[in-house]
Enzyme design. Structure first.
Site, PDB file in Angstrom:
ATOM      1  N   HIS A  62       0.772  -1.073   0.057  1.00  0.00           N
ATOM      2  CA  HIS A  62      -0.130   0.080   0.080  1.00  0.00           C
ATOM      3  C   HIS A  62       0.911   1.251  -0.076  1.00  0.00           C
ATOM      4  CE1 HIS A  62      -3.716  -2.528   0.850  1.00  0.00           C
ATOM      5  NE2 HIS A  62      -2.791  -3.063   1.943  1.00  0.00           N
ATOM      6  N   HIS A 101      -1.721 -12.179   4.263  1.00  0.00           N
ATOM      7  CA  HIS A 101      -1.710 -12.353   5.739  1.00  0.00           C
ATOM      8  C   HIS A 101      -2.142 -13.792   6.213  1.00  0.00           C
ATOM      9  CE1 HIS A 101      -1.113  -8.237   6.228  1.00  0.00           C
ATOM     10  NE2 HIS A 101      -2.281  -7.730   5.561  1.00  0.00           N
ATOM     11  N   ASP A 118       3.857  -4.434   2.685  1.00  0.00           N
ATOM     12  CA  ASP A 118       2.633  -3.985   3.020  1.00  0.00           C
ATOM     13  C   ASP A 118       2.496  -2.408   3.393  1.00  0.00           C
ATOM     14  OD1 ASP A 118      -0.102  -3.850   4.045  1.00  0.00           O
ATOM     15  OD2 ASP A 118       0.092  -5.273   5.518  1.00  0.00           O
TER      16      ASP A 118
HETATM   17 ZN    ZN Z   1      -3.081  -4.815   2.987  1.00  0.00          ZN
END
Ligand code: ZN
Length: 441
Positions: free
Chosen positions: A57, A264, A315
């Protein structure tokens, strides 16, 4: 033509004096124990296939270091992150993304999977070009020398019960999966950009839209990514609404499979692990982020044994260092199990390279004929890596190198980083600082 002192070609140990020939951005010949021809670009150190950062991100880079006070959890961190998402415009996003992707390139990353859901203007309306922000991110990655898979993310509701999106979340909202697909239809691949699809999570997409999104991705042969069971709260809400776990729900809707990557996968049942492994679903572990947000340690070793390829992502970019992400997959398992040796060094290297590239839809991540000519050379002369030539170079690099030890990065046969410096953009520190200032100003 490149001549590597040592190169990892997928075997137990690296090969020596490897001549890598490139034609049209693709590896056309690989020869071991070859002398260096005149004019070959010498790669001193250990060369590996380029690294794939499967979960990014990019704008989270702006809040690195901001949330380390007190007993903040995932949800309070999200409030902070939303403060940035609210402020972005196409220009500030491009600048921040280009500087962040430059940081990635310098650490050995050649391909990034950008899980991207900030689609619209601040009032939730589409831009004149409905993919204005997504295309800014793609341009930023390409300008930093990276390949990118834009995992264009469907995000339609605020909770599992279908609460409408409000405030900053309106920027994420396409209104329906059909409108999402119609927008994604307008994106097309280039040699350095692949279109991908994502279901944000079982929270943010209604059950009725999951199978259609999976069908859409299958029809266009797009990689499909989804956040899965990062938080116990997500599992509880899913059980309450649907009477099953998030993994069971995705399985029931046909979302799992060998083109799918679950991100995840931290809080799973034995049945979840079986469903993910038997379907060949890839798992993106994001250990430094999970660590930072106190998410927990996912069952990576059991998932791998069940059949899931393991890949890694930085991430939220608390650090951008995939070497650390890869060894954390093994080291975190050691902490919770009290046992060593869950993943071989070669398996960790594959997570960084071949499996990562496959998760993002690229024929890359291998130094072999026919693969894209993307590779990274790690110096064996740094304070961290010196001595590797004497022992086991691959093991030494996977367990001790950092992004700072990357000397050379090649993407499609073009040298993007040399001597630890970005050839086109220089040192990213000043650009990062001004991009982050501009986001907050
Ligand atoms: Zn994420």
């Amino acid at each position: 033509m490149f001549h590597a002192e040592q190169a990892w070609l997928g075997g137990a140990e690296p090969a020596s004096n490897v001549l890598i020939e490139v034609a049209d951005g693709v590896i056309s010949a690989v020869s071991e124990n070859a002398p260096a021809p005149a004019g070959a670009h010498r790669l001193a150190g250990l060369t590996l296939p380029g690294l794939s950062n499967t979960h990014s991100h990019v704008f989270h880079r702006a809040i690195r270091g901001h949330s380390q006070r007190g007993v903040a959890d995932f949800w309070s961190w999200r409030t902070l992150m939303y403060g940035v998402a609210e402020r972005l415009n196409p220009d500030t996003l491009y600048d921040l993304a280009r500087a962040t992707y430059t940081e990635m390139a310098l650490s050995g990353i050649t391909t990034v999977g950008e899980f991207f859901y900030v689609h619209h203007d601040r009032d939730g309306k589409r831009y004149g070009n409905p993919n204005e922000l997504g295309e800014a991110v793609v341009r930023a990655a390409n300008d930093a020398g990276l390949r990118i898979t834009l995992l264009d993310t469907c995000y339609l509701q605020a909770d599992v019960h279908g609460a409408p999106l409000d405030g900053v979340q309106r920027r994420f909202d396409d209104g329906s999966w059909e409108a999402w697909a119609e927008r994604v239809d307008q994106l097309t691949d280039t040699p350095t950009f692949r279109v991908g699809a994502a279901i944000h999570s079982v929270r943010a997409v209604p059950r009725s839209a999951m199978a259609p999104i999976a069908d859409y991705a299958a029809r266009r042969n797009l990689p499909l990514h989804v956040h899965l069971s990062e938080q116990p709260a997500e599992n509880e809400a899913c059980a309450e609404a649907y009477g099953m776990s998030p993994t069971e729900l995705l399985a029931a809707e046909g979302v799992l499979g060998d083109r799918t990557t679950a991100v995840h996968a931290t809080h799973l049942t034995e049945e979840d692990i079986r469903l993910l492994g038997s379907s060949g679903t890839t798992i993106s572990m994001c250990c430094t982020t999970e660590r930072d947000l106190a998410d927990g340690v996912g069952p990576a070793a059991r998932l791998a044994r069940a059949g899931s390829p393991i890949v890694v992502g930085s991430d939220a970019h608390m650090v951008i260092d995939l070497w650390e992400e890869a060894r954390a997959v093994e080291l975190d398992e050691r902490l919770i199990s009290g046992v060593r040796g869950h993943f071989s060094v070669q398996a960790l290297a594959a997570a960084l390279t071949s499996s990562g590239a496959a998760s993002l839809g690229w024929n890359a991540g291998r130094i072999e004929v026919g693969a894209l000519a993307d590779f990274v050379t790690v110096s064996l002369d740094s304070p961290r890596t010196a001595g590797a030539r004497v022992g086991e170079p691959l093991s030494h690099v996977i367990f001790a190198a950092t992004g700072s030890d990357v000397d050379t990065v090649v993407v499609g046969g073009n040298v993007v980083v040399e001597n630890g410096l970005h050839c086109a953009l220089g040192a990213p520190g000043p650009a990062l600082e001004s991009a982050i200032r501009n986001v907050f100003s």
